[in-house]
Design a protein around this motif. Sequence first.
Motif, PDB file in Angstrom:
ATOM      1  N   PHE A  14       0.891  -1.165   0.000  1.00 46.78           N
ATOM      2  CA  PHE A  14       0.000   0.000   0.000  1.00 46.78           C
ATOM      3  C   PHE A  14       0.924   1.208   0.000  1.00 46.78           C
ATOM      4  O   PHE A  14       1.502   1.551   1.033  1.00 46.78           O
ATOM      5  CB  PHE A  14      -0.906  -0.015   1.233  1.00 46.78           C
ATOM      6  CG  PHE A  14      -1.809  -1.221   1.303  1.00 46.78           C
ATOM      7  CD1 PHE A  14      -3.131  -1.130   0.883  1.00 46.78           C
ATOM      8  CD2 PHE A  14      -1.334  -2.443   1.762  1.00 46.78           C
ATOM      9  CE1 PHE A  14      -3.971  -2.247   0.937  1.00 46.78           C
ATOM     10  CE2 PHE A  14      -2.162  -3.561   1.818  1.00 46.78           C
ATOM     11  CZ  PHE A  14      -3.481  -3.460   1.406  1.00 46.78           C
ATOM     12  N   LEU A  17       0.641   6.551   0.604  1.00 40.84           N
ATOM     13  CA  LEU A  17      -0.640   6.875   1.234  1.00 40.84           C
ATOM     14  C   LEU A  17      -0.729   8.347   1.616  1.00 40.84           C
ATOM     15  O   LEU A  17      -1.827   8.894   1.732  1.00 40.84           O
ATOM     16  CB  LEU A  17      -0.831   6.006   2.487  1.00 40.84           C
ATOM     17  CG  LEU A  17      -0.792   4.491   2.263  1.00 40.84           C
ATOM     18  CD1 LEU A  17      -0.850   3.755   3.586  1.00 40.84           C
ATOM     19  CD2 LEU A  17      -1.932   4.058   1.363  1.00 40.84           C
ATOM     20  N   TYR A  21      -4.320  10.240   2.117  1.00 42.55           N
ATOM     21  CA  TYR A  21      -4.923  10.224   3.438  1.00 42.55           C
ATOM     22  C   TYR A  21      -4.184  11.157   4.400  1.00 42.55           C
ATOM     23  O   TYR A  21      -2.964  11.342   4.298  1.00 42.55           O
ATOM     24  CB  TYR A  21      -4.892   8.806   4.018  1.00 42.55           C
ATOM     25  CG  TYR A  21      -5.622   7.788   3.169  1.00 42.55           C
ATOM     26  CD1 TYR A  21      -7.008   7.722   3.169  1.00 42.55           C
ATOM     27  CD2 TYR A  21      -4.919   6.904   2.347  1.00 42.55           C
ATOM     28  CE1 TYR A  21      -7.682   6.788   2.389  1.00 42.55           C
ATOM     29  CE2 TYR A  21      -5.575   5.977   1.564  1.00 42.55           C
ATOM     30  CZ  TYR A  21      -6.960   5.925   1.587  1.00 42.55           C
ATOM     31  OH  TYR A  21      -7.621   5.017   0.805  1.00 42.55           O
ATOM     32  N   GLU A  25      -5.723   9.493   9.473  1.00 43.30           N
ATOM     33  CA  GLU A  25      -6.335   8.395   8.705  1.00 43.30           C
ATOM     34  C   GLU A  25      -5.342   7.270   8.463  1.00 43.30           C
ATOM     35  O   GLU A  25      -5.694   6.082   8.526  1.00 43.30           O
ATOM     36  CB  GLU A  25      -6.866   8.918   7.369  1.00 43.30           C
ATOM     37  CG  GLU A  25      -8.098   9.797   7.496  1.00 43.30           C
ATOM     38  CD  GLU A  25      -8.488  10.453   6.189  1.00 43.30           C
ATOM     39  OE1 GLU A  25      -9.702  10.547   5.922  1.00 43.30           O
ATOM     40  OE2 GLU A  25      -7.577  10.868   5.419  1.00 43.30           O
ATOM     41  N   ARG A  26      -4.088   7.632   8.205  1.00 40.16           N
ATOM     42  CA  ARG A  26      -3.069   6.603   7.969  1.00 40.16           C
ATOM     43  C   ARG A  26      -2.822   5.777   9.223  1.00 40.16           C
ATOM     44  O   ARG A  26      -2.621   4.564   9.146  1.00 40.16           O
ATOM     45  CB  ARG A  26      -1.772   7.250   7.481  1.00 40.16           C
ATOM     46  CG  ARG A  26      -1.835   7.690   6.025  1.00 40.16           C
ATOM     47  CD  ARG A  26      -0.580   8.400   5.601  1.00 40.16           C
ATOM     48  NE  ARG A  26      -0.691   9.842   5.789  1.00 40.16           N
ATOM     49  CZ  ARG A  26       0.317  10.652   6.074  1.00 40.16           C
ATOM     50  NH1 ARG A  26       1.535  10.165   6.237  1.00 40.16           N
ATOM     51  NH2 ARG A  26       0.133  11.939   6.208  1.00 40.16           N
ATOM     52  N   ARG A  28      -5.034   5.224  11.563  1.00 44.26           N
ATOM     53  CA  ARG A  28      -6.220   4.379  11.719  1.00 44.26           C
ATOM     54  C   ARG A  28      -6.143   3.160  10.798  1.00 44.26           C
ATOM     55  O   ARG A  28      -6.460   2.030  11.191  1.00 44.26           O
ATOM     56  CB  ARG A  28      -7.490   5.180  11.416  1.00 44.26           C
ATOM     57  CG  ARG A  28      -8.772   4.352  11.544  1.00 44.26           C
ATOM     58  CD  ARG A  28     -10.003   5.146  11.205  1.00 44.26           C
ATOM     59  NE  ARG A  28      -9.920   5.840   9.928  1.00 44.26           N
ATOM     60  CZ  ARG A  28     -10.036   5.254   8.736  1.00 44.26           C
ATOM     61  NH1 ARG A  28     -10.205   3.946   8.656  1.00 44.26           N
ATOM     62  NH2 ARG A  28      -9.970   5.967   7.626  1.00 44.26           N
ATOM     63  N   ILE A  29      -5.683   3.374   9.561  1.00 44.55           N
ATOM     64  CA  ILE A  29      -5.562   2.273   8.599  1.00 44.55           C
ATOM     65  C   ILE A  29      -4.592   1.217   9.113  1.00 44.55           C
ATOM     66  O   ILE A  29      -4.873   0.014   9.069  1.00 44.55           O
ATOM     67  CB  ILE A  29      -5.118   2.800   7.212  1.00 44.55           C
ATOM     68  CG1 ILE A  29      -6.245   3.619   6.570  1.00 44.55           C
ATOM     69  CG2 ILE A  29      -4.702   1.651   6.302  1.00 44.55           C
ATOM     70  CD1 ILE A  29      -5.808   4.395   5.336  1.00 44.55           C
ATOM     71  N   ASP A  32      -6.103  -0.775  11.886  1.00 46.18           N
ATOM     72  CA  ASP A  32      -7.069  -1.748  11.363  1.00 46.18           C
ATOM     73  C   ASP A  32      -6.362  -2.958  10.762  1.00 46.18           C
ATOM     74  O   ASP A  32      -6.791  -4.103  10.945  1.00 46.18           O
ATOM     75  CB  ASP A  32      -7.972  -1.096  10.307  1.00 46.18           C
ATOM     76  CG  ASP A  32      -8.947  -0.089  10.901  1.00 46.18           C
ATOM     77  OD1 ASP A  32      -9.132  -0.091  12.137  1.00 46.18           O
ATOM     78  OD2 ASP A  32      -9.504   0.712  10.120  1.00 46.18           O
ATOM     79  N   ILE A  33      -5.275  -2.701  10.024  1.00 44.23           N
ATOM     80  CA  ILE A  33      -4.503  -3.793   9.433  1.00 44.23           C
ATOM     81  C   ILE A  33      -3.920  -4.685  10.530  1.00 44.23           C
ATOM     82  O   ILE A  33      -3.934  -5.913  10.436  1.00 44.23           O
ATOM     83  CB  ILE A  33      -3.384  -3.238   8.518  1.00 44.23           C
ATOM     84  CG1 ILE A  33      -3.980  -2.616   7.251  1.00 44.23           C
ATOM     85  CG2 ILE A  33      -2.363  -4.313   8.172  1.00 44.23           C
ATOM     86  CD1 ILE A  33      -4.654  -3.603   6.320  1.00 44.23           C
TER      87      ILE A  33
END
Length: 198
Positions: A14, A17, A21, A25-26, A28-29, A32-33
């Motif tokens: 990815f 980014l 983002y 947001e990064r 948070r991503i 989540d990953i």
Amino acid sequence: WLFGQSFPRIKVYFEELFHIYSKVERIRIIRDICNLLDFEYSSLKLGQKPSIGAFCIDFLPNRVKNLKVYLLTQKLFQKPSNEFFIQPSFNKYLKYFSDLLNEIKYFYYMTKRFNDKSELISLKYYKIYEIRQISDHRTAIQEIVEFLDKIKFDKNNLMNFIKLIKQNNLLPYPVIFSLDFCQEGKVKADVYFSFKDA
């Protein structure tokens, strides 16, 4: 596939980014990953507000997973997170790497690689060449050759590769140059090339 292995390594990237983002947001991503992969985000010790530029998931043989997090950085001299990176070559190699100032159109990534126990297993520094802003790629190649000379790495393979590509009427130019400090005390240098018609 790695030599002698019956299963491939599959890497999912990815990239860049930060163009899309926000920093929040990064983060948070990547959280989540980590939840999806059963990694412990807090164990990664990425800092309070890490500037995450990219990340990669390595799916390795025997259901092993690695996570690589690419952090945008201006300064390379940052204290390593684990004591095993305090090796005699670390500061010397990193200083040589930060002295690569012949080509000025670039940015840095500091990349942390974690195993599936959320343990840091390598620390890698990338110089990303802004190839759309560079008209003469010889400067980048020259600084890479100078670096390999300083750390006494064999540059013959690199020069032979460039020569071979040119013989096929292609112009090779470096996109990325990296220095990788592994847990076992090994140091690797990698050059990533793209090509265009000569």
